[in-house]
Write a protein that holds these residues in place. Sequence first.
Motif, PDB file in Angstrom:
ATOM      1  N   PRO A 119       0.836  -1.203   0.000  1.00  0.00           N
ATOM      2  CA  PRO A 119       0.000   0.000   0.000  1.00  0.00           C
ATOM      3  C   PRO A 119       0.871   1.253   0.000  1.00  0.00           C
ATOM      4  CG  PRO A 119      -0.348  -1.319   1.985  1.00  0.00           C
ATOM      5  CD  PRO A 119       0.819  -1.909   1.275  1.00  0.00           C
ATOM      6  N   CYS A 161       0.058   7.989  -7.939  1.00  0.00           N
ATOM      7  CA  CYS A 161      -0.724   8.312  -6.752  1.00  0.00           C
ATOM      8  C   CYS A 161      -0.908   9.821  -6.627  1.00  0.00           C
ATOM      9  CB  CYS A 161      -0.016   7.717  -5.538  1.00  0.00           C
ATOM     10  SG  CYS A 161      -0.782   8.127  -3.984  1.00  0.00           S
ATOM     11  N   THR A 218      -3.643   4.766   0.796  1.00  0.00           N
ATOM     12  CA  THR A 218      -4.207   4.868  -0.562  1.00  0.00           C
ATOM     13  C   THR A 218      -5.046   3.656  -0.951  1.00  0.00           C
ATOM     14  OG1 THR A 218      -2.264   3.799  -1.514  1.00  0.00           O
ATOM     15  CG2 THR A 218      -2.196   6.208  -1.293  1.00  0.00           C
ATOM     16  N   THR A 219      -5.074   2.655  -0.069  1.00  0.00           N
ATOM     17  CA  THR A 219      -5.865   1.460  -0.386  1.00  0.00           C
ATOM     18  C   THR A 219      -7.325   1.692   0.005  1.00  0.00           C
ATOM     19  OG1 THR A 219      -4.992   0.669   1.717  1.00  0.00           O
ATOM     20  CG2 THR A 219      -4.060  -0.291  -0.268  1.00  0.00           C
ATOM     21  N   SER A 220      -8.202   0.815  -0.481  1.00  0.00           N
ATOM     22  CA  SER A 220      -9.620   1.043  -0.185  1.00  0.00           C
ATOM     23  C   SER A 220      -9.961   0.635   1.252  1.00  0.00           C
ATOM     24  CB  SER A 220     -10.502   0.299  -1.186  1.00  0.00           C
ATOM     25  OG  SER A 220     -10.119  -1.047  -1.209  1.00  0.00           O
ATOM     26  N   LYS A 221      -9.138  -0.245   1.818  1.00  0.00           N
ATOM     27  CA  LYS A 221      -9.386  -0.665   3.217  1.00  0.00           C
ATOM     28  C   LYS A 221      -8.256  -0.166   4.113  1.00  0.00           C
ATOM     29  CE  LYS A 221     -12.046  -4.825   2.423  1.00  0.00           C
ATOM     30  NZ  LYS A 221     -11.661  -5.790   1.412  1.00  0.00           N
ATOM     31  N   THR A 233      -8.473   5.890   5.102  1.00  0.00           N
ATOM     32  CA  THR A 233      -8.258   5.711   3.664  1.00  0.00           C
ATOM     33  C   THR A 233      -8.670   7.014   2.981  1.00  0.00           C
ATOM     34  OG1 THR A 233     -10.494   4.928   3.258  1.00  0.00           O
ATOM     35  CG2 THR A 233      -8.860   3.251   3.833  1.00  0.00           C
ATOM     36  N   ASP A 235     -10.313   7.060   0.346  1.00  0.00           N
ATOM     37  CA  ASP A 235     -11.690   6.758  -0.049  1.00  0.00           C
ATOM     38  C   ASP A 235     -12.684   7.200   1.035  1.00  0.00           C
ATOM     39  OD1 ASP A 235     -13.490   4.705  -1.879  1.00  0.00           O
ATOM     40  OD2 ASP A 235     -14.012   4.587   0.257  1.00  0.00           O
ATOM     41  N   ASN A 243      -7.942   4.027  -4.883  1.00  0.00           N
ATOM     42  CA  ASN A 243      -7.368   2.736  -4.486  1.00  0.00           C
ATOM     43  C   ASN A 243      -6.114   2.447  -5.309  1.00  0.00           C
ATOM     44  OD1 ASN A 243      -6.959   0.226  -3.381  1.00  0.00           O
ATOM     45  ND2 ASN A 243      -8.633  -0.779  -4.492  1.00  0.00           N
ATOM     46  N   SER A 245      -2.494   0.432  -5.108  1.00  0.00           N
ATOM     47  CA  SER A 245      -1.639  -0.504  -4.391  1.00  0.00           C
ATOM     48  C   SER A 245      -0.483  -0.858  -5.321  1.00  0.00           C
ATOM     49  CB  SER A 245      -2.466  -1.737  -4.046  1.00  0.00           C
ATOM     50  OG  SER A 245      -1.801  -2.503  -3.101  1.00  0.00           O
TER      51      SER A 245
END
Length: 322
Positions: A119, A161, A218-221, A233, A235, A243, A245
Amino acid sequence: MKKTLFAIAALALAGSALAWPDKPVTVVVPFAAGGPTDKVARDLAVALQKNLNNQSIVVENVGGAGGTLGAARVAKAAPDGYTFLLHHIGMATSPALYRSLPYKTLEDFEYVGMINEVPMTLVGRSTLPANNYAELVKWLEANKGKINLANAGLGAASHLCGLLFQQALKIDMTTIPYKGTAPAMTDLLGGQVDLMCDQTTNTTTQIEAGKIKAFAVTTSKPLTTPALAKLPTLDSQGLKGFNVSVWHGLYAPRGTPKAVLDQMNAALKKSLQDPAFVRSMESLGAVMVTDARTNPAEHKRFVEAEIAKWGPVIRAAGQYAD
Ligand code: ASP
């Protein structure tokens, strides 16, 4: 009896055709030493060495132009089993970013296997007045035209990113390219640049030590690594669907003997289960890929899918270089 001995000798010789490697193997990292891709490569090299009869693995850093210089170096190297490339998501974003790449991503390499996913974190210099993501956005709004964003060049993960982040916020920032995010981190630590998106393999220890500020992942989770678990996040902070990765894979020049590729793939698979390598990577937020994803065909299929996924996003952003 003699015949049997000959047969055994022939078998041993056939084996010795596989007596690879009999000299040090070079793994090119297309970014500066001391950065996150380099960290993955150097830790992996220790495990690979154990699984390749203790033959030395030499990590060579060929940074510049967002990873494309190092990739070009390997595409043009002798396919003799002694040069490999450890590259990340840039392998799939560069075809859309560069009008003319000095290599063909899907044709000039043998795909050895995937390694891991890492991530990214959005981090800033410790002297930034913002202490969390909401405060950061306010600071960005108030400082339009004055914000510096470090990256590792067009084609780097930090570029992708940062590009998506600027687009989502509709705030342009001045990007400062480096040969990798190791030298970029030095400038972030020194306060010469304001912000950076970078893999957790480079940012975790600096965040833990309080030397840089972390604003989001930067990940969704959210992540489970203790130092990063409290980070929201992007998001969840209003940048819906954000998202990114970073994944890593191992490549060889096209035409590398199949026997060598098979042996390297087997060594890679074993190395991905090496307890010291797994521990080091997991403590920095990286996730090992499942065994099926380390198969060469699956690796290539994944890169093709990533090229198809990121191409339109990058073209829509109007980003490219010659
Ligand atoms: N993190 C870098 C990138 O932005 C590369 C590196 O230095 O490993 O792609």
